[in-house]
Design a protein around this motif. Structure first.
Motif, PDB file in Angstrom:
ATOM      1  N   THR A 164       4.852  -2.959   5.360  1.00 33.05           N
ATOM      2  CA  THR A 164       3.516  -2.634   5.661  1.00 33.05           C
ATOM      3  C   THR A 164       2.532  -3.793   5.275  1.00 33.05           C
ATOM      4  O   THR A 164       1.574  -4.192   6.199  1.00 33.05           O
ATOM      5  CB  THR A 164       2.914  -1.558   4.888  1.00 33.05           C
ATOM      6  N   SER A 165       2.987  -4.598   4.231  1.00 34.46           N
ATOM      7  CA  SER A 165       1.996  -5.736   3.824  1.00 34.46           C
ATOM      8  C   SER A 165       1.706  -6.926   5.086  1.00 34.46           C
ATOM      9  O   SER A 165       0.848  -7.422   5.150  1.00 34.46           O
ATOM     10  CB  SER A 165       2.662  -6.433   2.542  1.00 34.46           C
ATOM     11  N   LEU A 166       3.013  -6.938   5.800  1.00 34.22           N
ATOM     12  CA  LEU A 166       2.906  -7.913   6.868  1.00 34.22           C
ATOM     13  C   LEU A 166       1.895  -7.303   7.813  1.00 34.22           C
ATOM     14  O   LEU A 166       0.946  -8.228   8.452  1.00 34.22           O
ATOM     15  CB  LEU A 166       4.248  -7.901   7.642  1.00 34.22           C
ATOM     16  N   CYS A 167       1.902  -6.290   8.032  1.00 41.24           N
ATOM     17  CA  CYS A 167       0.986  -5.722   9.167  1.00 41.24           C
ATOM     18  C   CYS A 167      -0.658  -5.758   8.667  1.00 41.24           C
ATOM     19  O   CYS A 167      -1.508  -6.201   9.275  1.00 41.24           O
ATOM     20  CB  CYS A 167       1.247  -4.274   9.661  1.00 41.24           C
ATOM     21  N   VAL A 168      -0.755  -5.403   7.272  1.00 35.32           N
ATOM     22  CA  VAL A 168      -1.845  -5.442   6.710  1.00 35.32           C
ATOM     23  C   VAL A 168      -2.636  -6.887   6.579  1.00 35.32           C
ATOM     24  O   VAL A 168      -3.851  -7.118   6.770  1.00 35.32           O
ATOM     25  CB  VAL A 168      -1.885  -4.850   5.102  1.00 35.32           C
ATOM     26  N   SER A 169      -1.674  -7.961   6.437  1.00 30.24           N
ATOM     27  CA  SER A 169      -2.144  -9.206   6.188  1.00 30.24           C
ATOM     28  C   SER A 169      -2.643  -9.795   7.745  1.00 30.24           C
ATOM     29  O   SER A 169      -3.830 -10.446   7.808  1.00 30.24           O
ATOM     30  CB  SER A 169      -1.044 -10.143   5.973  1.00 30.24           C
ATOM     31  N   ALA A 170      -2.056  -9.377   8.734  1.00 31.63           N
ATOM     32  CA  ALA A 170      -2.546  -9.674  10.334  1.00 31.63           C
ATOM     33  C   ALA A 170      -3.727  -8.915  10.247  1.00 31.63           C
ATOM     34  O   ALA A 170      -4.554  -9.640  11.016  1.00 31.63           O
ATOM     35  CB  ALA A 170      -1.424  -9.255  11.285  1.00 31.63           C
ATOM     36  N   LEU A 171      -3.675  -7.803  10.050  1.00 28.93           N
ATOM     37  CA  LEU A 171      -5.213  -6.932  10.124  1.00 28.93           C
ATOM     38  C   LEU A 171      -6.287  -7.607   9.230  1.00 28.93           C
ATOM     39  O   LEU A 171      -7.517  -8.074   9.828  1.00 28.93           O
ATOM     40  CB  LEU A 171      -5.014  -5.605   9.790  1.00 28.93           C
ATOM     41  N   TYR A 199      -1.829   1.277   5.187  1.00 28.76           N
ATOM     42  CA  TYR A 199      -2.471   0.620   6.113  1.00 28.76           C
ATOM     43  C   TYR A 199      -3.912   1.406   6.771  1.00 28.76           C
ATOM     44  O   TYR A 199      -4.526   1.048   6.987  1.00 28.76           O
ATOM     45  CB  TYR A 199      -1.422   0.646   7.469  1.00 28.76           C
ATOM     46  N   ARG A 200      -3.386   2.792   6.499  1.00 27.15           N
ATOM     47  CA  ARG A 200      -4.781   3.760   6.993  1.00 27.15           C
ATOM     48  C   ARG A 200      -5.656   3.512   6.010  1.00 27.15           C
ATOM     49  O   ARG A 200      -7.054   3.534   6.492  1.00 27.15           O
ATOM     50  CB  ARG A 200      -4.355   5.218   6.834  1.00 27.15           C
TER      51      ARG A 200
END
Length: 274
Positions: A164-171, A199-200
């Motif tokens: 999840t941290s990968l997606c959070v960083s992009a966000l 993420y939410r």
């Protein structure tokens, strides 16, 4: 020879060029054939150039469109036969890896986007997803956030995991670069990363509305899928990366993330905490 005959005798020119005088005079009488041959040669040269410029990935339809943009009119049927004659064969992707795990018990958001992919202004609708990159050192994973108005990447990150941290960083990159107003519609697939509590929580803090594709329906997020297909089909799948570092350098090629007024900095992640 036609230009030089004003200065030198035709017999001398023919002897130098190793052609007969009769052949030269016959050629002069049929200028249409000569012009046709020149147009054919120009078409072949430009088609070969465009095919190589696009990493040998264009089929006859896209190559025909590229020739049209270059000012050379050519139909799909003509270009298809041209490619066959020149031996131009488009390359296609090879490796595959699943990046979406929708078999989980986490909450699922409704498909509020519902394939309405035409945004009227920037920072109204963002889409996001993860893809994979193969290297001899192992897999890398790339997460991107795309603004549907410009269809350009506004946030991204790359790592050797797809937590999840990968997606959070992009966000986070997208949020701090664009600073959107509350109410932005954020669309993703049903992957466990995007359905996670962490993420939410970030979406809630950023005051974004979450939308998710239907289960197993890639068409619900087709702009992001199309971006990944172009990225891999036209660049990554035909490079043999020995190290993860070399793959990262290829991914952050600035030409992939250039917009009219903005350029994503060539960095692998951003240390921002919300």
């Amino acid at each position: 020879m036609r230009e030089q005959q004003k200065t030198y005798p035709v017999t001398v020119l023919c002897r130098v060029m190793e052609v007969s005088s009769s052949a030269f005079y016959t050629w002069l009488k049929t200028p249409g054939d000569s012009e046709k041959a020149q147009r054919k040669a120009a078409l072949e040269a430009k088609a070969s150039q465009l095919f190589e410029d696009h990493r040998q990935t264009y089929g006859y339809r896209r190559l025909s469109d590229a020739l049209g943009k270059a000012g050379i009119k050519s139909g799909h049927y003509q270009v298809r036969h041209l490619m066959a004659r020149l031996g131009l064969k488009a390359r296609y992707p090879k490796r595959f890896k699943v990046t979406t795990d929708s078999n989980h018990n986490k909450a699922i958001s409704p498909n509020s986007l519902d394939r309405q992919f035409e945004a009227k202004a920037p920072n109204q609708v963002w889409t996001t997803d993860i893809t994979y990159i193969w290297t001899l050192d192992g897999w890398l994973y790339l997460a991107v956030v795309i603004d549907l108005f410009s269809r350009q990447v506004v946030g991204w990150d790359i790592a050797d995991h797809m937590r999840t941290s990968l997606c959070v960083s992009a966000l986070q990159m997208a949020f701090w670069r664009r600073k959107p107003k509350p109410g932005l519609l954020h669309h993703s697939d049903r992957g466990s990363q995007y359905a996670s509590h962490d993420y939410r929580k970030h979406l809630s803090i950023m005051k974004m509305e979450q939308s998710m594709s239907r289960k197993g329906n890639c068409w619900d997020n087709s702009p992001t899928e199309r971006f990944f297909r172009s990225l891999k089909h036209e660049q990554l799948n035909y490079e043999k990366f020995r190290t993860k570092t070399s793959a990262k350098l290829s991914v952050i090629d600035v030409s992939l993330f250039t917009t009219a007024n903005d350029l994503i900095k060539t960095r692998l992640s951003i240390p921002v905490a919300i």
